[in-house]
Design a protein around this motif. Structure first.
Motif, mmCIF file in Angstrom:
data_model
loop_
_atom_site.group_PDB
_atom_site.id
_atom_site.type_symbol
_atom_site.label_atom_id
_atom_site.label_comp_id
_atom_site.label_asym_id
_atom_site.label_seq_id
_atom_site.Cartn_x
_atom_site.Cartn_y
_atom_site.Cartn_z
ATOM 1 N N GLN A 10 30.985 32.918 -27.129
ATOM 2 C CA GLN A 10 30.000 31.866 -27.399
ATOM 3 C C GLN A 10 29.929 30.881 -26.239
ATOM 4 O O GLN A 10 30.824 30.823 -25.409
ATOM 5 C CB GLN A 10 30.352 31.124 -28.681
ATOM 6 C CG GLN A 10 31.709 30.452 -28.635
ATOM 7 C CD GLN A 10 32.141 29.941 -29.986
ATOM 8 O OE1 GLN A 10 31.534 30.228 -30.999
ATOM 9 N NE2 GLN A 10 33.193 29.153 -30.004
ATOM 10 N N LEU A 11 28.878 30.112 -26.217
ATOM 11 C CA LEU A 11 28.715 29.092 -25.192
ATOM 12 C C LEU A 11 29.612 27.907 -25.540
ATOM 13 O O LEU A 11 29.508 27.342 -26.628
ATOM 14 C CB LEU A 11 27.249 28.652 -25.125
ATOM 15 C CG LEU A 11 26.909 27.600 -24.090
ATOM 16 C CD1 LEU A 11 27.194 28.124 -22.695
ATOM 17 C CD2 LEU A 11 25.449 27.202 -24.197
ATOM 18 N N ASP A 12 30.510 27.556 -24.661
ATOM 19 C CA ASP A 12 31.448 26.466 -24.875
ATOM 20 C C ASP A 12 31.568 25.695 -23.560
ATOM 21 O O ASP A 12 32.103 26.214 -22.580
ATOM 22 C CB ASP A 12 32.801 27.033 -25.307
ATOM 23 C CG ASP A 12 33.813 25.963 -25.648
ATOM 24 O OD1 ASP A 12 33.888 24.933 -24.930
ATOM 25 O OD2 ASP A 12 34.553 26.150 -26.626
ATOM 26 N N LEU A 13 31.069 24.468 -23.535
ATOM 27 C CA LEU A 13 31.037 23.696 -22.298
ATOM 28 C C LEU A 13 32.417 23.391 -21.745
ATOM 29 O O LEU A 13 32.619 23.376 -20.536
ATOM 30 C CB LEU A 13 30.251 22.405 -22.508
ATOM 31 C CG LEU A 13 28.758 22.597 -22.817
ATOM 32 C CD1 LEU A 13 28.090 21.259 -23.052
ATOM 33 C CD2 LEU A 13 28.078 23.355 -21.700
ATOM 34 N N LYS A 14 33.400 23.167 -22.613
ATOM 35 C CA LYS A 14 34.759 22.929 -22.135
ATOM 36 C C LYS A 14 35.282 24.160 -21.395
ATOM 37 O O LYS A 14 35.861 24.053 -20.311
ATOM 38 C CB LYS A 14 35.697 22.566 -23.286
ATOM 39 C CG LYS A 14 37.116 22.279 -22.785
ATOM 40 C CD LYS A 14 38.117 22.268 -23.904
ATOM 41 C CE LYS A 14 39.538 22.049 -23.447
ATOM 42 N NZ LYS A 14 39.996 22.730 -22.285
ATOM 43 N N ILE A 15 35.061 25.328 -21.967
ATOM 44 C CA ILE A 15 35.543 26.557 -21.330
ATOM 45 C C ILE A 15 34.782 26.820 -20.035
ATOM 46 O O ILE A 15 35.362 27.273 -19.046
ATOM 47 C CB ILE A 15 35.469 27.747 -22.308
ATOM 48 C CG1 ILE A 15 36.477 27.518 -23.431
ATOM 49 C CG2 ILE A 15 35.736 29.065 -21.598
ATOM 50 C CD1 ILE A 15 36.453 28.542 -24.527
ATOM 51 N N ILE A 16 33.494 26.505 -20.009
ATOM 52 C CA ILE A 16 32.723 26.656 -18.765
ATOM 53 C C ILE A 16 33.315 25.759 -17.681
ATOM 54 O O ILE A 16 33.496 26.189 -16.536
ATOM 55 C CB ILE A 16 31.228 26.342 -18.989
ATOM 56 C CG1 ILE A 16 30.597 27.443 -19.832
ATOM 57 C CG2 ILE A 16 30.494 26.191 -17.666
ATOM 58 C CD1 ILE A 16 29.167 27.166 -20.249
ATOM 59 N N VAL A 51 38.968 26.991 -12.151
ATOM 60 C CA VAL A 51 39.769 28.085 -11.579
ATOM 61 C C VAL A 51 38.910 28.961 -10.669
ATOM 62 O O VAL A 51 39.291 30.066 -10.324
ATOM 63 C CB VAL A 51 40.462 28.933 -12.675
ATOM 64 C CG1 VAL A 51 41.523 28.120 -13.398
ATOM 65 C CG2 VAL A 51 39.459 29.547 -13.632
ATOM 66 N N ASP A 52 37.753 28.447 -10.289
ATOM 67 C CA ASP A 52 36.868 29.104 -9.339
ATOM 68 C C ASP A 52 36.346 30.460 -9.815
ATOM 69 O O ASP A 52 36.256 31.396 -9.047
ATOM 70 C CB ASP A 52 37.558 29.247 -7.981
ATOM 71 C CG ASP A 52 36.572 29.559 -6.866
ATOM 72 O OD1 ASP A 52 35.413 29.142 -6.971
ATOM 73 O OD2 ASP A 52 36.975 30.247 -5.904
ATOM 74 N N ALA A 53 36.023 30.551 -11.119
ATOM 75 C CA ALA A 53 35.402 31.775 -11.632
ATOM 76 C C ALA A 53 34.009 31.901 -11.032
ATOM 77 O O ALA A 53 33.290 30.915 -10.888
ATOM 78 C CB ALA A 53 35.324 31.733 -13.154
ATOM 79 N N ARG A 54 33.632 33.105 -10.646
ATOM 80 C CA ARG A 54 32.329 33.346 -10.032
ATOM 81 C C ARG A 54 31.206 33.409 -11.043
ATOM 82 O O ARG A 54 30.047 33.203 -10.704
ATOM 83 C CB ARG A 54 32.351 34.648 -9.226
ATOM 84 C CG ARG A 54 33.328 34.607 -8.078
ATOM 85 C CD ARG A 54 32.898 33.505 -7.108
ATOM 86 N NE ARG A 54 33.889 33.284 -6.099
ATOM 87 C CZ ARG A 54 33.732 33.619 -4.827
ATOM 88 N NH1 ARG A 54 32.640 34.187 -4.422
ATOM 89 N NH2 ARG A 54 34.683 33.350 -3.968
ATOM 90 N N ALA A 55 31.547 33.741 -12.307
ATOM 91 C CA ALA A 55 30.528 33.815 -13.355
ATOM 92 C C ALA A 55 31.198 33.632 -14.708
ATOM 93 O O ALA A 55 32.395 33.857 -14.864
ATOM 94 C CB ALA A 55 29.798 35.156 -13.296
ATOM 95 N N PHE A 56 30.401 33.242 -15.673
ATOM 96 C CA PHE A 56 30.828 33.076 -17.049
ATOM 97 C C PHE A 56 29.761 33.745 -17.900
ATOM 98 O O PHE A 56 28.616 33.294 -17.919
ATOM 99 C CB PHE A 56 30.937 31.581 -17.371
ATOM 100 C CG PHE A 56 31.426 31.294 -18.756
ATOM 101 C CD1 PHE A 56 30.532 31.076 -19.782
ATOM 102 C CD2 PHE A 56 32.776 31.231 -19.028
ATOM 103 C CE1 PHE A 56 30.976 30.801 -21.064
ATOM 104 C CE2 PHE A 56 33.243 30.959 -20.288
ATOM 105 C CZ PHE A 56 32.346 30.750 -21.315
ATOM 106 N N LEU A 57 30.106 34.855 -18.550
ATOM 107 C CA LEU A 57 29.130 35.606 -19.335
ATOM 108 C C LEU A 57 29.456 35.501 -20.815
ATOM 109 O O LEU A 57 30.615 35.502 -21.213
ATOM 110 C CB LEU A 57 29.116 37.079 -18.920
ATOM 111 C CG LEU A 57 28.771 37.369 -17.468
ATOM 112 C CD1 LEU A 57 28.876 38.866 -17.189
ATOM 113 C CD2 LEU A 57 27.380 36.870 -17.133
#
Length: 153
Positions: free
Chosen positions: A86-92, A98-104
């Motif tokens: 799910q869409l979660d702004l805290k997790i985004i 941690v420099d993730a390139r994408a969040f799907l």
């Protein structure tokens, strides 16, 4: 050219199969782990170019896995794509930290997964090569890391 190594860290077999079906059109070396701790040990062993990890997994969650990778000299530059249900702004925000390139967000649609990988790795890694790609998820199931033993096809 060396094959691109991708580590998929996901607790759900059906989701791993879904991701595999998206990636199987390309000439990637795909390895699987069931949880974050296995994922970290597997990453240390195979030195992947890219980790695709679910956020909510046991052992270490996806954010902790990424954070631990950043602390390891041999893994600090590994590329990361995080997955969530799910869409979660805290997790985004955590993913950005941690420099993730994408969040799907699930469902992982072919186009969004491929676009995220293309942005992370570069287009040259996305040449379709069906002759070398695994035919099915079952054909590389032996690459799932079980415990701390490593099994390869």
């Amino acid at each position: 050219m060396e094959r691109t190594r991708i580590l998929i860290v996901h607790r759900d077999n059906n989701s791993r199969r879904e991701i595999h079906n998206i990636l199987s059109r390309f000439d990637f070396e795909i390895t699987y782990a069931d949880d974050g701790l296995q994922g970290l040990h597997t990453a240390k062993y195979i030195k992947p170019h890219l980790i695709i990890s679910q956020v909510e997994i046991s052992g270490l969650d996806g954010i902790e896995l990424a954070s631990q990778c950043r602390k390891e000299e041999s893994l600090k530059n590994v590329l990361l794509i995080l997955l969530h249900d799910q869409l979660d702004l805290k997790i985004i925000n955590d993913a950005k930290s941690v420099d993730a390139r994408a969040f799907l967000i699930k469902p992982y649609i072919d186009n969004s997964m491929i676009y995220a990988i293309k942005r992370a790795l570069g287009e040259e890694h996305l040449e379709i090569n069906l002759s070398k790609a695994p035919a099915s998820y079952e054909s590389c199931k032996s690459r799932v890391m079980t415990g701390y033993r490593y099994h390869y096809a």
